[in-house]
Design an enzyme around this catalytic site. Structure first.
Site, PDB file in Angstrom:
ATOM      1  N   ARG A  35       0.826  -1.220   0.000  1.00 61.03           N
ATOM      2  CA  ARG A  35       0.000   0.000   0.000  1.00 61.03           C
ATOM      3  C   ARG A  35       0.854   1.262   0.000  1.00 61.03           C
ATOM      4  O   ARG A  35       0.463   2.276  -0.577  1.00 61.03           O
ATOM      5  CB  ARG A  35      -0.943  -0.007   1.193  1.00 61.03           C
ATOM      6  CG  ARG A  35      -2.039  -1.035   1.006  1.00 61.03           C
ATOM      7  CD  ARG A  35      -3.153  -0.772   1.972  1.00 61.03           C
ATOM      8  NE  ARG A  35      -4.244  -1.697   1.804  1.00 61.03           N
ATOM      9  CZ  ARG A  35      -5.259  -1.792   2.637  1.00 61.03           C
ATOM     10  NH1 ARG A  35      -5.301  -1.012   3.688  1.00 61.03           N
ATOM     11  NH2 ARG A  35      -6.226  -2.641   2.425  1.00 61.03           N
ATOM     12  N   ASP A 141     -15.290   9.626   9.979  1.00 59.42           N
ATOM     13  CA  ASP A 141     -14.236   8.663   9.671  1.00 59.42           C
ATOM     14  C   ASP A 141     -12.894   9.375   9.898  1.00 59.42           C
ATOM     15  O   ASP A 141     -12.843  10.609   9.973  1.00 59.42           O
ATOM     16  CB  ASP A 141     -14.349   8.197   8.212  1.00 59.42           C
ATOM     17  CG  ASP A 141     -13.645   6.866   7.962  1.00 59.42           C
ATOM     18  OD1 ASP A 141     -14.331   5.824   7.871  1.00 59.42           O
ATOM     19  OD2 ASP A 141     -12.392   6.846   7.856  1.00 59.42           O
TER      20      ASP A 141
HETATM   21  C1  LIG Z   1     -14.242  -1.293   6.669  1.00 61.87           C
HETATM   22  S1  LIG Z   1     -14.708   0.375   6.898  1.00 61.87           S
HETATM   23  C2  LIG Z   1     -16.336   0.158   7.607  1.00 61.87           C
HETATM   24  C3  LIG Z   1     -17.405   0.964   6.876  1.00 61.87           C
HETATM   25  C4  LIG Z   1     -18.830   0.763   7.346  1.00 61.87           C
HETATM   26  N1  LIG Z   1     -19.005   1.063   8.741  1.00 61.87           N
HETATM   27  C5  LIG Z   1     -19.309  -0.626   7.038  1.00 61.87           C
HETATM   28  O1  LIG Z   1     -19.554  -1.415   7.951  1.00 61.87           O
HETATM   29  O2  LIG Z   1     -19.463  -0.948   5.850  1.00 61.87           O
HETATM   30  C6  LIG Z   1     -13.723   0.859   8.296  1.00 61.87           C
HETATM   31  C7  LIG Z   1     -13.511   2.364   8.394  1.00 61.87           C
HETATM   32  O3  LIG Z   1     -12.963   2.669   9.669  1.00 61.87           O
HETATM   33  C8  LIG Z   1     -12.139   3.806   9.516  1.00 61.87           C
HETATM   34  N2  LIG Z   1     -11.229   3.927  10.671  1.00 61.87           N
HETATM   35  C9  LIG Z   1     -10.144   3.189  10.988  1.00 61.87           C
HETATM   36  N3  LIG Z   1      -9.565   3.646  12.110  1.00 61.87           N
HETATM   37  C10 LIG Z   1     -10.294   4.703  12.528  1.00 61.87           C
HETATM   38  C11 LIG Z   1     -10.198   5.611  13.634  1.00 61.87           C
HETATM   39  N4  LIG Z   1      -9.227   5.516  14.534  1.00 61.87           N
HETATM   40  N5  LIG Z   1     -11.130   6.588  13.744  1.00 61.87           N
HETATM   41  C12 LIG Z   1     -12.129   6.695  12.831  1.00 61.87           C
HETATM   42  N6  LIG Z   1     -12.273   5.867  11.764  1.00 61.87           N
HETATM   43  C13 LIG Z   1     -11.366   4.885  11.617  1.00 61.87           C
HETATM   44  C14 LIG Z   1     -11.423   3.546   8.191  1.00 61.87           C
HETATM   45  O4  LIG Z   1     -10.910   4.739   7.627  1.00 61.87           O
HETATM   46  C15 LIG Z   1     -12.530   2.896   7.354  1.00 61.87           C
HETATM   47  O5  LIG Z   1     -13.160   3.818   6.505  1.00 61.87           O
END
Ligand SMILES: C[S@@+](CC[C@H](N)C(=O)[O-])C[C@H]1O[C@@H](n2cnc3c(N)ncnc32)[C@H](O)[C@@H]1O
Length: 270
Positions: A35, A141
């Site tokens: 990445r 996010d």
């Molecule tokens: C796999 S996605 C989940 C999206 C949605 N909630 C779903 O279930 O389809 C995980 C998200 O968590 C966010 N994320 C990771 N660490 C985070 C943090 N410390 N604070 C806020 N968001 C975070 C990532 O940027 C990503 O967009």
């Protein structure tokens, strides 16, 4: 370009863990390398060590290279009406309580699919007279890139594969010509959904209280201690009696806030 050394992988991993809570076990080294590699080459750097030197100590900077690294290293997979049983539960709850007002937080919203799916459901329930008109949704996010895209609300049609044709017609515009294969969420729904950047690993100022909080498919990227701390922090923003959702594959929530299990991945704050 030089390969990613173990010590540098550990340093990048520790930096990400400390700043955004995301944990990269040793098995994720190839993922981190693949990445970040293209970005490092694009910047004209020779090594992962040079890149680490660029981002280390700049975790608070907005829009800088650290944010770019976060955008590259977070997994943002999402789609509309993922885990449909949760939306059925929200519908049941609203049908039972007939709220005049409702406030929902999609706490790791990624590209906004979850927030707009919820908006479609609430708009339809309002139209059917099963709830009032004062409802809104907040999506947050850590990743800048996904938030910019969420505000634009343009999606490849495949991401809306779980949306019924009637719902698509009611709430979305289909592209044609240059935009064939893309779908845009209509203005009426977009007006109901706001997006903002929020790091779940830092203290959260008062943004609630919410009636429903979705924290789905993000806990899997955290270690056990971070998971518990994030869940307790997020739950301070949910009103007692409100519904809390995590991904159904995310196991048990070990937190100190009392929760009553309602269904797989669904809880009520007591
Ligand atoms: C796999 S996605 C989940 C999206 C949605 N909630 C779903 O279930 O389809 C995980 C998200 O968590 C966010 N994320 C990771 N660490 C985070 C943090 N410390 N604070 C806020 N968001 C975070 C990532 O940027 C990503 O967009």
């Amino acid at each position: 370009m030089q390969a990613l050394r173990d010590d540098t992988f550990q340093a990048i991993s520790a930096l990400m863990h400390q700043a955004i809570g995301v944990h990269f076990p040793a098995a994720k080294k190839p993922l981190v390398a693949s990445r970040l590699g293209p970005r490092i080459q694009k910047l004209g750097l020779d090594s992962y060590e040079d890149y680490m030197a660029l981002i280390d100590g700049h975790e608070d900077g907005q829009g800088g290279e650290f944010q770019m690294a976060v955008d590259l290293l977070t997994t943002n997979e999402t789609y509309f009406f993922r885990e449909p049983a949760h939306y059925a539960l929200i519908e049941q709850e609203i049908t039972r309580t007939r709220p005049q007002a409702l406030s929902v937080w999609s706490a790791a919203s990624s590209f906004g699919d979850e927030a707009y799916s919820t908006a479609m459901l609430l708009a339809d329930l309002q139209q059917q007279g099963r709830m009032g008109s004062q409802w809104q949704i907040l999506g947050t996010d850590i990743s800048d890139r996904v938030l910019r895209s969420a505000v634009e609300a343009v999606y490849p049609a495949d991401r809306l594969r779980n949306v019924s044709p009637e719902r698509l017609r009611r709430h979305c515009l289909r592209g044609s010509g240059d935009t064939d294969g893309l779908v845009q969420i209509g203005d009426k729904l977009r007006e109901r959904v706001r997006f903002g950047q929020l790091n779940l690993c830092l203290p959260i100022e008062d943004i609630g209280p919410f009636d429903i909080v979705l924290l789905r498919n993000v806990l899997i990227y955290f270690d056990a201690a971070t998971k518990a701390a994030v869940v307790d922090r997020v739950l301070t923003q949910l009103r007692p009696g409100g519904l809390f959702f995590i991904g159904t594959a995310e196991g048990r929530v070990a937190c100190s806030t009392p929760l009553q299990p309602v269904a797989p991945g669904a809880f009520r704050k007591t």
